[in-house]
Design a protein around this motif. Sequence first.
Motif, PDB file in Angstrom:
ATOM      1  N   ARG A 169       0.804  -1.217   0.000  1.00 37.46           N
ATOM      2  CA  ARG A 169       0.000   0.000   0.000  1.00 37.46           C
ATOM      3  C   ARG A 169       0.839   1.269   0.000  1.00 37.46           C
ATOM      4  NH1 ARG A 169      -5.555  -0.789   3.393  1.00 37.46           N
ATOM      5  NH2 ARG A 169      -6.273  -2.642   2.303  1.00 37.46           N
ATOM      6  N   ARG A 170       1.903   1.302   0.768  1.00 39.93           N
ATOM      7  CA  ARG A 170       2.701   2.516   0.856  1.00 39.93           C
ATOM      8  C   ARG A 170       3.286   2.892  -0.498  1.00 39.93           C
ATOM      9  NH1 ARG A 170       7.276   2.263   5.253  1.00 39.93           N
ATOM     10  NH2 ARG A 170       5.390   1.936   6.515  1.00 39.93           N
ATOM     11  N   GLU A 171       3.765   1.913  -1.226  1.00 37.67           N
ATOM     12  CA  GLU A 171       4.407   2.179  -2.507  1.00 37.67           C
ATOM     13  C   GLU A 171       3.438   2.726  -3.555  1.00 37.67           C
ATOM     14  OE1 GLU A 171       4.855  -0.384  -0.638  1.00 37.67           O
ATOM     15  OE2 GLU A 171       7.008  -0.757  -0.410  1.00 37.67           O
ATOM     16  N   TYR A 172       2.154   2.413  -3.409  1.00 39.76           N
ATOM     17  CA  TYR A 172       1.175   2.836  -4.406  1.00 39.76           C
ATOM     18  C   TYR A 172       0.364   4.060  -3.976  1.00 39.76           C
ATOM     19  CZ  TYR A 172       1.976  -1.947  -6.128  1.00 39.76           C
ATOM     20  OH  TYR A 172       2.541  -3.098  -6.591  1.00 39.76           O
ATOM     21  N   SER A 173       0.662   4.590  -2.795  1.00 35.14           N
ATOM     22  CA  SER A 173      -0.171   5.667  -2.258  1.00 35.14           C
ATOM     23  C   SER A 173      -0.078   6.951  -3.076  1.00 35.14           C
ATOM     24  CB  SER A 173       0.209   5.947  -0.802  1.00 35.14           C
ATOM     25  OG  SER A 173       1.565   6.373  -0.710  1.00 35.14           O
ATOM     26  N   PHE A 174       0.996   7.121  -3.854  1.00 35.17           N
ATOM     27  CA  PHE A 174       1.140   8.349  -4.641  1.00 35.17           C
ATOM     28  C   PHE A 174       0.032   8.503  -5.675  1.00 35.17           C
ATOM     29  CE2 PHE A 174       3.130   5.243  -7.353  1.00 35.17           C
ATOM     30  CZ  PHE A 174       2.953   5.704  -8.644  1.00 35.17           C
ATOM     31  N   LEU A 175      -0.656   7.415  -6.024  1.00 35.53           N
ATOM     32  CA  LEU A 175      -1.728   7.474  -7.012  1.00 35.53           C
ATOM     33  C   LEU A 175      -3.011   8.065  -6.436  1.00 35.53           C
ATOM     34  CD1 LEU A 175      -1.206   3.997  -8.688  1.00 35.53           C
ATOM     35  CD2 LEU A 175      -0.769   6.215  -9.745  1.00 35.53           C
ATOM     36  N   GLY A 176      -3.160   8.020  -5.131  1.00 36.84           N
ATOM     37  CA  GLY A 176      -4.363   8.547  -4.511  1.00 36.84           C
ATOM     38  C   GLY A 176      -5.613   7.748  -4.807  1.00 36.84           C
ATOM     39  N   LEU A 177      -5.463   6.460  -5.110  1.00 40.72           N
ATOM     40  CA  LEU A 177      -6.602   5.607  -5.438  1.00 40.72           C
ATOM     41  C   LEU A 177      -6.926   4.673  -4.272  1.00 40.72           C
ATOM     42  CD1 LEU A 177      -5.679   4.558  -9.095  1.00 40.72           C
ATOM     43  CD2 LEU A 177      -7.374   6.255  -8.391  1.00 40.72           C
ATOM     44  N   PRO A 178      -8.203   4.297  -4.112  1.00 37.86           N
ATOM     45  CA  PRO A 178      -8.553   3.322  -3.070  1.00 37.86           C
ATOM     46  C   PRO A 178      -7.811   2.007  -3.301  1.00 37.86           C
ATOM     47  CG  PRO A 178     -10.524   4.353  -3.988  1.00 37.86           C
ATOM     48  CD  PRO A 178      -9.385   4.762  -4.862  1.00 37.86           C
ATOM     49  N   GLN A 179      -7.370   1.413  -2.222  1.00 38.46           N
ATOM     50  CA  GLN A 179      -6.657   0.142  -2.290  1.00 38.46           C
ATOM     51  C   GLN A 179      -7.468  -0.931  -1.572  1.00 38.46           C
ATOM     52  OE1 GLN A 179      -2.562   0.453  -1.115  1.00 38.46           O
ATOM     53  NE2 GLN A 179      -2.286   2.428  -2.126  1.00 38.46           N
ATOM     54  N   ILE A 180      -7.603  -2.063  -2.239  1.00 38.55           N
ATOM     55  CA  ILE A 180      -8.411  -3.168  -1.715  1.00 38.55           C
ATOM     56  C   ILE A 180      -7.484  -4.327  -1.380  1.00 38.55           C
ATOM     57  CG2 ILE A 180     -10.366  -4.674  -2.120  1.00 38.55           C
ATOM     58  CD1 ILE A 180     -11.064  -1.688  -2.246  1.00 38.55           C
ATOM     59  N   ALA A 181      -7.423  -4.683  -0.111  1.00 37.78           N
ATOM     60  CA  ALA A 181      -6.589  -5.802   0.310  1.00 37.78           C
ATOM     61  C   ALA A 181      -7.290  -7.125   0.033  1.00 37.78           C
ATOM     62  CB  ALA A 181      -6.268  -5.681   1.795  1.00 37.78           C
ATOM     63  N   ASP A 182      -6.502  -8.142  -0.288  1.00 39.72           N
ATOM     64  CA  ASP A 182      -7.065  -9.465  -0.553  1.00 39.72           C
ATOM     65  C   ASP A 182      -7.684 -10.054   0.717  1.00 39.72           C
ATOM     66  OD1 ASP A 182      -5.940  -9.111  -3.034  1.00 39.72           O
ATOM     67  OD2 ASP A 182      -4.340 -10.583  -2.748  1.00 39.72           O
ATOM     68  N   GLU A 183      -8.857 -10.633   0.570  1.00 41.85           N
ATOM     69  CA  GLU A 183      -9.423 -11.418   1.657  1.00 41.85           C
ATOM     70  C   GLU A 183      -8.706 -12.758   1.753  1.00 41.85           C
ATOM     71  OE1 GLU A 183     -13.659 -13.584   2.802  1.00 41.85           O
ATOM     72  OE2 GLU A 183     -13.658 -11.878   1.421  1.00 41.85           O
ATOM     73  N   TYR A 184      -8.391 -13.324   0.571  1.00 40.67           N
ATOM     74  CA  TYR A 184      -7.633 -14.580   0.501  1.00 40.67           C
ATOM     75  C   TYR A 184      -6.191 -14.212   0.167  1.00 40.67           C
ATOM     76  CZ  TYR A 184     -12.161 -16.987   0.192  1.00 40.67           C
ATOM     77  OH  TYR A 184     -13.424 -17.459   0.429  1.00 40.67           O
ATOM     78  N   GLN A 185      -5.391 -13.920   1.178  1.00 41.33           N
ATOM     79  CA  GLN A 185      -4.042 -13.434   0.938  1.00 41.33           C
ATOM     80  C   GLN A 185      -3.123 -14.552   0.475  1.00 41.33           C
ATOM     81  OE1 GLN A 185      -2.485 -10.924   4.031  1.00 41.33           O
ATOM     82  NE2 GLN A 185      -4.426  -9.824   4.269  1.00 41.33           N
ATOM     83  N   GLY A 186      -2.240 -14.204  -0.460  1.00 41.69           N
ATOM     84  CA  GLY A 186      -1.270 -15.155  -0.977  1.00 41.69           C
ATOM     85  C   GLY A 186      -1.841 -16.144  -1.955  1.00 41.69           C
TER      86      GLY A 186
END
Length: 215
Positions: free
Chosen positions: A55-72
């Motif tokens: 998330r930190r690396e992509y924050s410059f875009l200012g877009l909502p970020q959706i984390a995986d429910e099924y991670q990996g």
Amino acid sequence: MPQYTGILLTGGASRRMGSDKALLELAGRPVIARLADELSSLAGSTVIACGPWERREYSFLGLPQIADEYQGCGPLAGLHAALTHSQSEWNLVAACDLPFASAEFLQYILRYHAQAYPQDNGKAGGHGADAAVAVSCQGRVQPLLGLYHKRALPALEAALSAGNFKVMDFLEKLDVLYVPETGFSSAPQEPSPLYNMNTPEDYAAALLAHRPANG
């Protein structure tokens, strides 16, 4: 016309590339920034499907970020998370290892779908394909560039719950419209919108392909 949500699929360990493919630069811009612009030109809103560690690396875009429910669990998990949160019935999807995916090619997919299923107005319960995905000139299916309806969610949930993370196996459970790249007209010197970038050699070739003819 239905309103679309743009889904930018990131994630993965990028082991073969050795660094995050989404942040590699072409013409002085990160690939993810270019793709975000392409999606946003067609979609009412655009989200990034990613693992929480990115998330930190992509924050410059200012877009909502959706984390995986099924991670990996690979790209199916990102698609599942984004479709679950999407407020649109229809969703435009592009993966960050497709550096030359374009709004023009996505518009071509939309036209192809509309011609094949003119009765499908994009509303829940509409009749038509569950997804429309691209097929390269070489006949290779590219499932991570295309159009997905939210009615694909039950099949996604079933695949992830069963531990089957293969995208092509998931597609077999859907009514899919396969859209041939051969019907898309672009300038001969332009790289294919389906060009897939996974290794340093692929990136070097992308840099070369993106260089202006007089460069």
